[in-house]
Write an enzyme that holds these catalytic residues in place. Structure first.
Site, PDB file in Angstrom:
ATOM      1  N   HIS A 118      43.402  72.702 -16.781  1.00  0.00           N
ATOM      2  CA  HIS A 118      44.025  72.099 -17.968  1.00  0.00           C
ATOM      3  C   HIS A 118      43.960  70.590 -17.858  1.00  0.00           C
ATOM      4  O   HIS A 118      44.126  70.011 -16.785  1.00  0.00           O
ATOM      5  CB  HIS A 118      45.438  72.636 -18.216  1.00  0.00           C
ATOM      6  CG  HIS A 118      46.544  72.083 -17.381  1.00  0.00           C
ATOM      7  ND1 HIS A 118      47.226  70.937 -17.706  1.00  0.00           N
ATOM      8  CD2 HIS A 118      47.130  72.549 -16.248  1.00  0.00           C
ATOM      9  CE1 HIS A 118      48.195  70.729 -16.825  1.00  0.00           C
ATOM     10  NE2 HIS A 118      48.147  71.681 -15.909  1.00  0.00           N
ATOM     11  N   GLU A 164      48.309  73.146 -22.053  1.00  0.00           N
ATOM     12  CA  GLU A 164      48.801  74.081 -21.030  1.00  0.00           C
ATOM     13  C   GLU A 164      50.293  73.901 -20.829  1.00  0.00           C
ATOM     14  O   GLU A 164      51.043  74.863 -20.667  1.00  0.00           O
ATOM     15  CB  GLU A 164      48.062  73.837 -19.707  1.00  0.00           C
ATOM     16  CG  GLU A 164      48.364  74.877 -18.618  1.00  0.00           C
ATOM     17  CD  GLU A 164      49.512  74.512 -17.689  1.00  0.00           C
ATOM     18  OE1 GLU A 164      49.838  75.319 -16.804  1.00  0.00           O
ATOM     19  OE2 GLU A 164      50.109  73.413 -17.844  1.00  0.00           O
ATOM     20  N   GLU A 165      50.723  72.651 -20.847  1.00  0.00           N
ATOM     21  CA  GLU A 165      52.125  72.347 -20.537  1.00  0.00           C
ATOM     22  C   GLU A 165      53.087  72.849 -21.617  1.00  0.00           C
ATOM     23  O   GLU A 165      54.283  72.918 -21.388  1.00  0.00           O
ATOM     24  CB  GLU A 165      52.309  70.832 -20.328  1.00  0.00           C
ATOM     25  CG  GLU A 165      51.466  70.239 -19.198  1.00  0.00           C
ATOM     26  CD  GLU A 165      51.935  70.660 -17.815  1.00  0.00           C
ATOM     27  OE1 GLU A 165      52.870  71.475 -17.711  1.00  0.00           O
ATOM     28  OE2 GLU A 165      51.344  70.180 -16.831  1.00  0.00           O
ATOM     29  N   HIS A 285      55.705  66.692 -12.811  1.00  0.00           N
ATOM     30  CA  HIS A 285      56.215  66.529 -14.178  1.00  0.00           C
ATOM     31  C   HIS A 285      57.076  65.277 -14.358  1.00  0.00           C
ATOM     32  O   HIS A 285      57.909  65.223 -15.264  1.00  0.00           O
ATOM     33  CB  HIS A 285      56.979  67.778 -14.633  1.00  0.00           C
ATOM     34  CG  HIS A 285      56.051  68.894 -14.994  1.00  0.00           C
ATOM     35  ND1 HIS A 285      56.454  70.070 -15.568  1.00  0.00           N
ATOM     36  CD2 HIS A 285      54.710  68.996 -14.860  1.00  0.00           C
ATOM     37  CE1 HIS A 285      55.410  70.856 -15.770  1.00  0.00           C
ATOM     38  NE2 HIS A 285      54.337  70.226 -15.334  1.00  0.00           N
TER      39      HIS A 285
HETATM   40  N1  DPN Z   1      50.477  74.742 -14.224  1.00  0.00           N
HETATM   41  C1  DPN Z   1      51.394  73.811 -13.680  1.00  0.00           C
HETATM   42  C2  DPN Z   1      52.480  73.604 -14.695  1.00  0.00           C
HETATM   43  O1  DPN Z   1      52.527  74.287 -15.673  1.00  0.00           O
HETATM   44  O2  DPN Z   1      53.284  72.702 -14.561  1.00  0.00           O
HETATM   45  C3  DPN Z   1      51.938  74.145 -12.320  1.00  0.00           C
HETATM   46  C4  DPN Z   1      51.281  75.220 -11.540  1.00  0.00           C
HETATM   47  C5  DPN Z   1      49.934  75.181 -11.255  1.00  0.00           C
HETATM   48  C6  DPN Z   1      52.020  76.274 -11.087  1.00  0.00           C
HETATM   49  C7  DPN Z   1      49.339  76.207 -10.544  1.00  0.00           C
HETATM   50  C8  DPN Z   1      51.421  77.301 -10.381  1.00  0.00           C
HETATM   51  C9  DPN Z   1      50.090  77.253 -10.104  1.00  0.00           C
HETATM   52 ZN    ZN Z   2      52.285  71.027 -15.254  1.00  0.00          ZN
END
Ligand code: DPN
Ligand code: ZN
Ligand code: CA
Length: 437
Positions: A118, A164-165, A285
């Protein structure tokens, strides 16, 4: 355009390989060893993403200008390397988001290995670890595919996901909007989200079965670490990143991860170094997820691991390969040729004849490069583009299905402008043949 050797004017100077006995040899299939991914190149992409965020309100979040500017940077690099790219837009939270999808030409269209990261950040900061790191590592691996002229059996596709976030929006949109026949062609998906955490763990995840006829995604992802003697941990990240939509469609998935808000245990600090009882990424974050929030060693290892996995899973190309490694000088304003004699192949050449070229020259805008079939039909692969950039190194796919395969093929290089000169270092023909779809 059709041109034959006979149609070349008498004034054309033919030097080099025509005066040398043909020495083309059938070469073994290209090696499966992945190239080392230069960490400096990955860091340069991270710096670009930081600069873009700085210039666009401090982030790369969905619906903010920094997102599109970052996507444009990545797309530009991929286009220059010979990828076929497309931008898919979607709407989320009242704003337009974008996925970038890049296809590496060639490979079996019914056996696709897709890899993705992402690209969006949270709005709190520039998201350099989350997920500038995966986005940059994956970009550099994609560029290494091009640099090395990798022509694997599988078709390679890369994705940079938006939003994605906000809940895996972009990747879910991509998967849900694929026609089911297209979705069935994706035989595996690898996800790279957070690969440069400052207090890193080395985590591998994998789920949903495994593609037939190759090593497992898990083993492929562990391959580099096994080679350098760094232990990995198999973990489960559930639906926390963009592999989730692929897994839900029954596509085998896997990924690499250096950890987010979780705390490194004492045992992990023992085997990996770093600080126990401290988050893998204390800036997860937060606004401090900047270029200083990256562990270079972890990013380097993870980028190499991405390459190792993709190379291992992509497979050797079907069909014989021939190459001519002899240097042929390209004098100023001259036309030179280098031959390859193809033998032992029945019928016609494939629609995906992969022509690998390694031409060293100080000004690629001088050069016209054609592949000549045994009957003299010319297929142009470079026509004075690129200006002052040097060297033409890469793989070009030529539809040669109307040509008889056996016979002497030639790489013809014409230097059309005064001053700069160069050398044909090597060129190759890979006769790829894939099942009809
Ligand atoms: N995808 C990231 C997030 O949404 O903040 C964190 C994350 C990445 C968690 C990979 C687990 C595995
Ligand atoms: Zn993230
Ligand atoms: Ca010149």
């Amino acid at each position: 355009m059709r041109a034959t050797l006979a149609s070349l004017g008498a004034a054309t100077l033919l030097t080099g390989a025509l005066l040398i006995a043909p020495t083309a040899t059938a070469a073994p299939p290209a090696t499966l060893a992945a190239p080392d991914i230069p960490i400096a190149n990955v860091q340069a992409h991270l710096n670009q993403l930081q600069t873009i965020a700085n210039n666009n309100g401090g982030n790369r979040a969905h619906g903010r200008p920094g997102y599109r500017a970052s996507l444009d940077y990545i797309q530009g690099r991929l286009n220059a390397a010979g990828y076929t790219t497309s931008v898919q837009s979607f709407t989320s939270n009242g704003a337009t988001g974008f996925n970038l999808v890049a296809d590496w030409p060639g490979g079996d269209p019914n056996d696709i290995l897709m890899s993705g990261s992402h690209l969006d950040s949270v709005s709190a900061g520039p998201g350099i670890n989350d997920n500038g790191s995966g986005s940059s590592g994956l970009l550099e691996v994609a560029l290494a595919v091009s640099r090395t002229g990798f022509q694997p059996r599988k078709h390679l596709r890369f994705g940079w996901w938006g939003a994605e976030e906000l809940g895996l929006i972009g990747s879910t949109f991509y998967v849900n909007n694929l026609p089911s026949t297209e979705r069935a062609r994706i035989k595996g998906y690898l996800n790279f989200d957070m690969i440069g955490s400052p207090n890193p763990g080395y985590f591998v995840y994998s789920a949903s079965g495994q593609p037939a006829g190759s090593i497992t995604l898990q083993r492929a992802l562990e391959g580099h670490f096994a080679g350098i003697g760094v232990p990995t941990e198999l973990t489960s990240v559930g639906g926390r990143s963009d592999h989730a939509a692929f897994a839900r469609s029954g596509i085998p998935v896997g990924g690499l991860f250096t950890g987010a808000e979780g705390l490194k245990t004492a045992a992990q600090a023992q085997k990996w170094g770093g600080s126990s009882g401290v988050a893998y990424d204390r800036c997860y974050h937060r606004s401090c997820d900047t270029i200083s929030n990256i562990d270079a060693t972890a990013t380097d290892r993870m980028s190499d691991a991405i390459a190792t996995a993709i190379w291992a899973l992509a497979g050797t190309p079907p069909g014989p390969r021939f190459e001519n490694p002899n240097d042929v000088a390209i004098p100023d304003l001259a036309t030179v040729e280098s031959p390859i004699t193809v033998t032992g192949v029945s019928g016609n050449a494939p629609a995906t004849l992969a022509v690998g070229v390694d031409i060293r020259h100080t000004y690629q805008g001088d050069l016209v490069v054609d592949v000549l079939a045994p009957d003299g039909t010319a297929y142009n692969i470079h026509n004075r583009t690129g200006g002052s950039a040097d060297n033409i190194v890469g793989t070009f796919t030529v539809n040669a299905s109307s040509e008889v395969a056996n016979g002497t093929w030639r790489l013809r290089v014409r230097d059309a402008a005064a001053q700069d000169v160069g050398t044909i270092n090597l060129w190759s023909l890979q006769l790829l043949s894939f099942r009809a779809s």
